[in-house]
Design a protein around this motif. Sequence first.
Motif, PDB file in Angstrom:
ATOM      1  N   HIS A   1      -7.986  -4.205  -0.686  1.00  0.00           N
ATOM      2  CA  HIS A   1      -8.301  -3.553  -1.960  1.00  0.00           C
ATOM      3  C   HIS A   1      -7.057  -3.617  -2.817  1.00  0.00           C
ATOM      4  CE1 HIS A   1      -5.818  -0.373  -0.380  1.00  0.00           C
ATOM      5  NE2 HIS A   1      -6.551  -0.365   0.722  1.00  0.00           N
TER       6      HIS A   1
ATOM      7  N   ASP B   1       0.835  -1.208   0.000  1.00  0.00           N
ATOM      8  CA  ASP B   1       0.000   0.000   0.000  1.00  0.00           C
ATOM      9  C   ASP B   1       0.867   1.254   0.000  1.00  0.00           C
ATOM     10  OD1 ASP B   1      -2.869   1.088   0.412  1.00  0.00           O
ATOM     11  OD2 ASP B   1      -1.668   2.141   1.907  1.00  0.00           O
TER      12      ASP B   1
ATOM     13  N   HIS C   1       1.181   3.724  -3.276  1.00  0.00           N
ATOM     14  CA  HIS C   1       0.756   5.128  -3.289  1.00  0.00           C
ATOM     15  C   HIS C   1       1.847   6.026  -3.867  1.00  0.00           C
ATOM     16  CE1 HIS C   1      -3.158   5.034  -1.467  1.00  0.00           C
ATOM     17  NE2 HIS C   1      -2.732   4.324  -0.441  1.00  0.00           N
TER      18      HIS C   1
ATOM     19  N   HIS D   1      -6.665   4.292  -4.478  1.00  0.00           N
ATOM     20  CA  HIS D   1      -7.754   3.318  -4.331  1.00  0.00           C
ATOM     21  C   HIS D   1      -8.857   4.002  -3.552  1.00  0.00           C
ATOM     22  CE1 HIS D   1      -6.663   2.622  -0.123  1.00  0.00           C
ATOM     23  NE2 HIS D   1      -5.410   2.706  -0.535  1.00  0.00           N
TER      24      HIS D   1
HETATM   25 ZN   LIG Z   1      -3.808   2.948   0.755  1.00  0.00          ZN
END
Ligand SMILES: [Zn+2]
Length: 277
Positions: free
Chosen positions: A213, A169, A173, A221
């Motif tokens: 996700h 994550d 990003h 997201h």
């Molecule tokens: Zn995130």
Amino acid sequence: MAKVILLLIDAVGFDAAVSCMGTLEGYVEAGLARRWKMRTELPSLSAPLYETIHTGTPPVVHGIRSNDYVPLSKGPHVFGAARAAGKTTGAVAHYFFSELYNRAPYDARRDMEVDDDSLNIQHGRFYSEVRYTKANLHLPSEFDLFTQVTVMIDRHAPDYILLHAFAPDAVGHIYGGDSAEYRHEIWAVDNALAETLPIWREAGYRVLLTSDHGMTSDGRHGGTSDVERFVPFYDVGNPMGGADDQVVSQLCVAPTSLALMGVRPPREMTASPLASA
Ligand SMILES: [Zn+2]
């Protein structure tokens, strides 16, 4: 009846998992694990979907709607249902999970490391703020997190252990979901699994791996595109190995975790388990 480790690896999209996680895919090919394509609930954000994964209900029902405010879960959830059935619980995870299931707001001195049978997460090891800039990216390594799980098994052998890792994550990003850096972080999880999966299987655990996700190529997201919504669900130890073609709902994760432990899911968890003990 099995013990369960749920690996919740943040922001791992379905296609990225299948192409980067060679160890897990090797288990699938050998018939030692089953893999499904899973559609997340909405919005495709972390805290709302952490709660979905543990309550089997969508954000519009459970009420955790964003990452901005994380209160205690109203439940029923996997940790509470497991405890009510006499099972023991543990987690190595971001502190949001302490806030959802133990105590909110998070107080690191009190909450960071707990061994307390009265809590929903009885054996908890939590970490906090992760830096999200290219120059200053501090992330707990998968190796350390996975070793914490192994040590927890040696000391307490909880029936249910959540492991939550974060690197895909944070890196996604910054570099985007179609970058070498993002794919490397997903491979690094898989590489850590190569060493630990045999140890955990030997200790009697079914090992589930999924994500909250995915991640878009421009590093986002929260929306509805396929790369945000489709994640993998692996079940290592499922007697019916191979890849399952059907797309399944994220609402299945909580009842599956409980069913594998021989615990009847609460009636609020309306989806059917994907597997049983
Ligand atoms: Zn995130």
